[in-house]
Design an enzyme around this catalytic site. Sequence first.
Site, PDB file in Angstrom:
ATOM      1  N   SER A 227      46.227  36.191  32.217  1.00 25.91           N
ATOM      2  CA  SER A 227      45.788  36.752  33.488  1.00 25.91           C
ATOM      3  C   SER A 227      46.926  36.681  34.505  1.00 25.91           C
ATOM      4  O   SER A 227      47.982  37.247  34.282  1.00 25.91           O
ATOM      5  CB  SER A 227      44.533  36.006  33.975  1.00 25.91           C
ATOM      6  OG  SER A 227      43.912  36.698  35.024  1.00 25.91           O
TER       7      SER A 227
ATOM      8  N   ASP B 254      39.934  40.361  30.270  1.00 20.14           N
ATOM      9  CA  ASP B 254      40.803  39.274  30.713  1.00 20.14           C
ATOM     10  C   ASP B 254      40.978  38.200  29.639  1.00 20.14           C
ATOM     11  O   ASP B 254      40.000  37.727  29.049  1.00 20.14           O
ATOM     12  CB  ASP B 254      40.158  38.662  31.966  1.00 20.14           C
ATOM     13  CG  ASP B 254      40.882  37.441  32.491  1.00 20.14           C
ATOM     14  OD1 ASP B 254      42.087  37.350  32.277  1.00 20.14           O
ATOM     15  OD2 ASP B 254      40.219  36.594  33.118  1.00 20.14           O
TER      16      ASP B 254
END
Length: 378
Positions: free
Chosen positions: A62, A237
């Site tokens: 991320s 993610d």
Amino acid sequence: MVYLPATRHLNGVRLLALDGGGVRGVASLIILKEIMKRVQARKGLKEECRPADYFELGAGTSTGGIIGIMLFRLRMTASEAIAEYDDISKEVFSPKMYGWNITRVMPNRFASWINNSKTLVQSSRFDDASLKKAINKVVAKYGLDEEDRRLEGDAPLLHPKSGRMIVCTTAQNRAETVLLRSYKDNTIHVKSKVNDAMKEHSEKITISLATRATSAAPTYFPEVKWPEHDPKLTFWDGGLLNNNPIDQLWYSRYELVQPSEPSPPVSCVISLGTGYVRPDSPSESWFQLAGVASSVMGFATNTNAKGKDFSRHMTALNNRPEHAKTRYVRLNPSLGASDIGLADYTKMEELKTLATKYIEDKDNQLWIDKAVLAVCDE
């Protein structure tokens, strides 16, 4: 042959893990800047040291993936990354409607409320156009060559001059981890939907796609379908499975050598967090399920738990001759009572202050020095 950056350490390769955590990623950059500053002083250098010259392999998830791309793929210094990170956070997370920054015409708190309410009618509160724009700007400025800078975010993630780094993402439609690399690897792909897609298309992955894939947190950013012309995978993610990418980094060290060669000795594993708060019990609200769901998500993306697991693992390995000199250092500042959300770009200065106070703590000074000794080439 082991891939070597500009420096070497007598005890082996050096590995850097970068946690996910939204805008809080600036805290890990502040700590890394301090480590590289001490490396610079120890070596008596005039210019700031680049992490890509002192770590054989990095991994990020991320926001850590975005930072990793800046540090390794673009070979930026920590100071350069901090300056660009401020701009990226503001560009990406400032409340917008139809592409316009609405904080210019209304109070930030009200603008944020409008932005957050988007999840009532759509799957994400931020579009990825702002992220693309921000990353394009960085690559245009720091690309490794003229072609890099011209292509901007469409430049390939894989580059012969790049430091070696891994970006973690999640194949939502396959429920498994996917690693996007800035280098050609020696992985033996077991036949599967994910591995077949990666084997065929991985060299076509761009900086923009890797950035969006690792950051596609549900309710924050839209999912990413890939390859675009014939989607095989849907990325979410990487933090959903590996918000702390320490395990993926550790297992990938074998990619630094040929399959026929012995595993590389490891000087250190440095793991940088984005700040933590003590976990609470599910909130007692009229809608109890919301509190439970929030707590479950907090546990799912917990980075410290994984860090402690790895610490136990490394402590056991230190008793073996081949890892007797391997050092594991986990640095993760406490956020205390500060309520800083993953998208709260207005609190960047507060995050920097908290990270600086963490560095100045006497006990933490000792751990930072241990990291410096394990990173410095000798």
